[in-house]
Design a protein around this motif. Structure first.
Motif, PDB file in Angstrom:
ATOM      1  N   ASN A 280     -12.671   2.932   1.792  1.00 17.43           N
ATOM      2  CA  ASN A 280     -12.054   4.262   1.839  1.00 17.43           C
ATOM      3  C   ASN A 280     -13.062   5.401   1.707  1.00 17.43           C
ATOM      4  O   ASN A 280     -12.678   6.527   1.400  1.00 17.43           O
ATOM      5  CB  ASN A 280     -11.019   4.381   0.716  1.00 17.43           C
ATOM      6  CG  ASN A 280      -9.769   3.565   0.980  1.00 17.43           C
ATOM      7  OD1 ASN A 280      -8.864   4.008   1.666  1.00 17.43           O
ATOM      8  ND2 ASN A 280      -9.737   2.363   0.420  1.00 17.43           N
ATOM      9  N   LYS A 281     -14.337   5.118   1.969  1.00 18.05           N
ATOM     10  CA  LYS A 281     -15.362   6.141   1.739  1.00 18.05           C
ATOM     11  C   LYS A 281     -15.168   7.390   2.592  1.00 18.05           C
ATOM     12  O   LYS A 281     -15.640   8.472   2.233  1.00 18.05           O
ATOM     13  CB  LYS A 281     -16.748   5.558   1.959  1.00 18.05           C
ATOM     14  CG  LYS A 281     -17.016   5.036   3.356  1.00 18.05           C
ATOM     15  CD  LYS A 281     -18.404   4.421   3.431  1.00 18.05           C
ATOM     16  CE  LYS A 281     -18.709   3.871   4.816  1.00 18.05           C
ATOM     17  NZ  LYS A 281     -20.067   3.257   4.871  1.00 18.05           N
ATOM     18  N   ASN A 282     -14.439   7.273   3.690  1.00 13.74           N
ATOM     19  CA  ASN A 282     -14.188   8.443   4.537  1.00 13.74           C
ATOM     20  C   ASN A 282     -12.764   8.961   4.419  1.00 13.74           C
ATOM     21  O   ASN A 282     -12.338   9.825   5.192  1.00 13.74           O
ATOM     22  CB  ASN A 282     -14.491   8.094   6.004  1.00 13.74           C
ATOM     23  CG  ASN A 282     -15.955   7.752   6.226  1.00 13.74           C
ATOM     24  OD1 ASN A 282     -16.846   8.394   5.674  1.00 13.74           O
ATOM     25  ND2 ASN A 282     -16.205   6.727   7.037  1.00 13.74           N
ATOM     26  N   ASN A 283     -12.032   8.435   3.443  1.00 13.02           N
ATOM     27  CA  ASN A 283     -10.646   8.848   3.236  1.00 13.02           C
ATOM     28  C   ASN A 283     -10.613  10.196   2.521  1.00 13.02           C
ATOM     29  O   ASN A 283     -11.204  10.364   1.448  1.00 13.02           O
ATOM     30  CB  ASN A 283      -9.919   7.789   2.397  1.00 13.02           C
ATOM     31  CG  ASN A 283      -8.413   8.012   2.352  1.00 13.02           C
ATOM     32  OD1 ASN A 283      -7.929   9.137   2.356  1.00 13.02           O
ATOM     33  ND2 ASN A 283      -7.665   6.904   2.271  1.00 13.02           N
ATOM     34  N   ALA A 284      -9.950  11.171   3.097  1.00 16.31           N
ATOM     35  CA  ALA A 284      -9.891  12.523   2.521  1.00 16.31           C
ATOM     36  C   ALA A 284      -9.196  12.543   1.167  1.00 16.31           C
ATOM     37  O   ALA A 284      -9.380  13.485   0.383  1.00 16.31           O
ATOM     38  CB  ALA A 284      -9.175  13.465   3.482  1.00 16.31           C
ATOM     39  N   ASN A 285      -8.413  11.513   0.864  1.00 17.33           N
ATOM     40  CA  ASN A 285      -7.684  11.468  -0.407  1.00 17.33           C
ATOM     41  C   ASN A 285      -8.448  10.737  -1.505  1.00 17.33           C
ATOM     42  O   ASN A 285      -7.921  10.524  -2.586  1.00 17.33           O
ATOM     43  CB  ASN A 285      -6.333  10.795  -0.202  1.00 17.33           C
ATOM     44  CG  ASN A 285      -5.457  11.569   0.759  1.00 17.33           C
ATOM     45  OD1 ASN A 285      -5.405  12.790   0.712  1.00 17.33           O
ATOM     46  ND2 ASN A 285      -4.783  10.854   1.660  1.00 17.33           N
ATOM     47  N   LYS A 287     -11.001  10.461  -4.447  1.00 18.04           N
ATOM     48  CA  LYS A 287     -11.616  11.307  -5.466  1.00 18.04           C
ATOM     49  C   LYS A 287     -12.584  10.456  -6.289  1.00 18.04           C
ATOM     50  O   LYS A 287     -12.204   9.430  -6.823  1.00 18.04           O
ATOM     51  CB  LYS A 287     -10.551  11.900  -6.403  1.00 18.04           C
ATOM     52  CG  LYS A 287      -9.393  12.597  -5.716  1.00 18.04           C
ATOM     53  CD  LYS A 287      -9.822  13.839  -4.973  1.00 18.04           C
ATOM     54  CE  LYS A 287      -8.612  14.534  -4.365  1.00 18.04           C
ATOM     55  NZ  LYS A 287      -9.019  15.717  -3.553  1.00 18.04           N
ATOM     56  N   ASN A 519     -13.125   5.903  -8.955  1.00 22.15           N
ATOM     57  CA  ASN A 519     -12.692   6.287  -7.616  1.00 22.15           C
ATOM     58  C   ASN A 519     -11.196   6.065  -7.505  1.00 22.15           C
ATOM     59  O   ASN A 519     -10.708   4.955  -7.741  1.00 22.15           O
ATOM     60  CB  ASN A 519     -13.425   5.463  -6.563  1.00 22.15           C
ATOM     61  CG  ASN A 519     -14.912   5.768  -6.542  1.00 22.15           C
ATOM     62  OD1 ASN A 519     -15.330   6.776  -6.009  1.00 22.15           O
ATOM     63  ND2 ASN A 519     -15.704   4.899  -7.147  1.00 22.15           N
ATOM     64  N   PRO A 524      -1.511  12.856  -1.405  1.00 21.62           N
ATOM     65  CA  PRO A 524      -1.820  14.272  -1.158  1.00 21.62           C
ATOM     66  C   PRO A 524      -0.683  15.220  -1.512  1.00 21.62           C
ATOM     67  O   PRO A 524      -0.898  16.434  -1.613  1.00 21.62           O
ATOM     68  CB  PRO A 524      -2.132  14.307   0.349  1.00 21.62           C
ATOM     69  CG  PRO A 524      -1.457  13.101   0.912  1.00 21.62           C
ATOM     70  CD  PRO A 524      -1.546  12.055  -0.165  1.00 21.62           C
TER      71      PRO A 524
END
Length: 546
Positions: A280-285, A287, A519, A524
């Motif tokens: 999920n390193k490119n997932n906008a959600n 944190k 992480n 959202p």
């Protein structure tokens, strides 16, 4: 622990969902509508053990208490103490007396008002040796607290009193610049004496035997439940500001299971393991949060084998922390070089990070050749040709994975050593360790506030959380100086803390492993959650579902 406020607590690795952090999202209350169900579904990797402030020893219980209770202060996203029940604080010129005026509208869920006496009662009860609290050390800044905890003075001699129905006076043992931050810990929450006396020893053992003065009340928890619900508290003094109606929790020990629940929209947030983080390193959600937690191994120094310093140092030097963080955890956690986390304090003169100044060569670096020599030395000192050692840990996926890596590394690096891993439910681990029934324990510690004393203090010889029974006069004296004669002298205090940390590392009082990062994937639609940097807590007072 804390974590409000979490009680600064013993933690397992990667334990809490939606905990830790350093960012805040401002709530926009006008964007919420009655048409949107104001409910969250979250998970924890272990159950609640207690809701009694004097008995809590873990981060999950403490984080739940921080939502259903309220103390004098709470920490904001920058780890600063802001008013909660406190309305006005006056400090004497010499910094030794705090007078705190409370809001008059605090109310318990049984209808009683929250008064200054509720704080006095709670603190005296926690410090009473009969309570057997493991967090009495947090009160050390208050006059006579140590003597009360040791049974040398009556609880009534504690330097705190109600000078009015809504006014509290606190006398300190020595001035402390960060005292308000300390008071934000849930250890300092008030108690309703009438309720405690009504339920006796059962107080805090279930939802029905606990009363609440915070934003939410606890429901559907019978003391052993693997699920529970936080329900909006209609008697909370600021209940109009609370938007969420329910926060539903379930215990999920498997990261794969919790991840699947999130993907199927049955959880609104999920803590990721290393593999999931990479996916999920490119997932906008996604944190990534600095969780203010250090993972480490503690040793029972009353055990003839693990009391050997050469052995402990050998184990430390045989562990490749770069590999541990990058290949095993894979979540952004950083190798630990001392018993502290980064960005807690800077050198007043050079601005270097405390962890850099407190590092001692040959104590937490990877040096397999030296590790083997020290291990052979330990074998000779112990008159053994081989050693069998048991390492106890919690049984969640992340912890077990880490334990297995450490087991494999040590057994392969140090010939003649056999590390056995004993993974048990988190409450069972806590119980065994607190009773001294362990040799090695893979665990962690979360910070309540940004100061190295937060982790260093638990290695003090008289600290109730010093489960390994580390005992060093040099160490104790350095801590005493930092919290005593040098308390208000930044440069001198800093050096005292460095000395303490270096002493602990030289003695290998514990073996620091990693400076944790968390992480999480967050739905959202969830807005307004405030994450604190050092106490590992998520504050839902301003949270809402868009």
């Amino acid at each position: 622990m804390s974590i409000l406020n979490k009680k600064t607590t013993l933690l397992l690795c990667g334990v809490v969902v939606v905990l830790g952090g350093v960012f805040a999202v401002k709530a926009h209350s006008k964007t919420t509508t009655a048409a949107v169900a104001q409910n969250l579904n979250l998970a924890e990797t272990s159950p609640i053990t207690s809701m009694d402030v004097a008995k809590i020893t873990d981060s999950v219980s403490s984080s739940q208490l921080s939502q259903v209770g309220e103390g004098l202060f709470r920490l904001n996203a920058k780890s600063e103490a802001v008013n909660a029940l406190a309305q006005k604080t006056t400090v004497s010129k010499d910094g030794s007396v705090y007078t705190i005026d409370l809001h008059h509208d605090g109310k318990w869920s049984n209808g009683d008002p929250v008064t200054a006496q509720d704080f006095v009662y709670s603190w005296e009860r926690t410090l009473n040796p009969k309570s057997k609290s493991e967090f009495t050390y947090q009160f050390a800044k208050i006059k006579n607290a140590n003597a009360v905890a040791a049974g040398k003075l009556a609880p009534s001699k504690l330097g705190v009193k109600a000078t009015g129905k809504y006014q509290l006076q606190i006398k300190l043992a020595q001035p402390t610049s960060y005292f308000k931050v300390i008071l934000a810990s849930s250890t300092f929450f008030p108690l309703n004496q009438k309720a405690v006396q009504k339920y006796g020893s059962k107080y805090g053992s279930s939802a029905s035997t606990t009363v609440y003065n915070g934003p939410y009340t606890l429901t559907k928890w019978n003391g052993t439940s693997d699920s529970w619900t936080l329900k909006k508290n209609p008697t909370y003094r600021d209940h109009q500001a609370i938007k969420l109606q329910h926060i539903n929790y379930r215990v999920v020990k498997s990261t794969a299971t919790s991840y699947n629940l999130y993907q199927s929209k049955k959880l609104d947030a999920v803590t990721l393991d290393g593999e999931q983080t990479q996916q999920n390193k490119n997932n906008a959600n996604l944190k990534t949060l600095a969780s203010g937690r250090i993972g480490f191994i503690q040793y029972n120094e009353k055990d003839a084998t693990t009391a050997n310093r050469d052995l402990r140092t050998a184990l430390s030097l045989a562990i490749n922390r770069e590999q541990l963080t990058k290949k095993v955890l894979k979540n952004g956690s950083l190798p630990a070089t001392t018993f502290a986390v980064r960005n807690m304090k800077k050198n007043p003169q050079t601005k270097a990070d405390f962890t850099k100044d407190a590092t001692v060569a040959g104590t937490a670096n990877y040096d397999p050749a030296k590790a083997k020599k020290l291990f052979q030395s330990a074998l000779k000192q112990l008159h053994q040709s081989k050693l069998n050692i048991t390492m106890i840990c919690a049984d969640d996926d992340t912890t077990k994975q880490l334990a297995e890596y450490i087991q494999s590394t040590l057994n392969s690096q140090l010939k003649g050593l056999n590390i056995n891993v004993k993974a048990v439910p988190f409450p069972s681990m806590l119980s065994a360790v607190s009773k001294g029934n362990f040799q090695m324990n893979l665990t962690g510690w979360s910070m309540d506030y940004a100061d190295p004393i937060e982790s260093l203090q638990i290695l003090g010889s008289t600290n109730n959380s010093n489960m390994g029974h580390y005992d060093s006069k040099t160490y104790d004296n350095a801590l005493a100086a930092a919290e005593g004669k040098d308390a208000l002298k930044p440069a001198q205090r800093y050096q005292d803390l460095v000395k303490a940390a270096q002493t602990a590392m030289t003695d290998q009082a514990v073996t620091p492993l990693y400076d944790a990062r968390t992480n999480i994937l967050v739905n959202p639609k969830i807005k307004g959650v405030i994450y604190n940097q050092f106490d590992g807590a998520a504050d839902y007072r301003t949270a809402y579902v868009k």
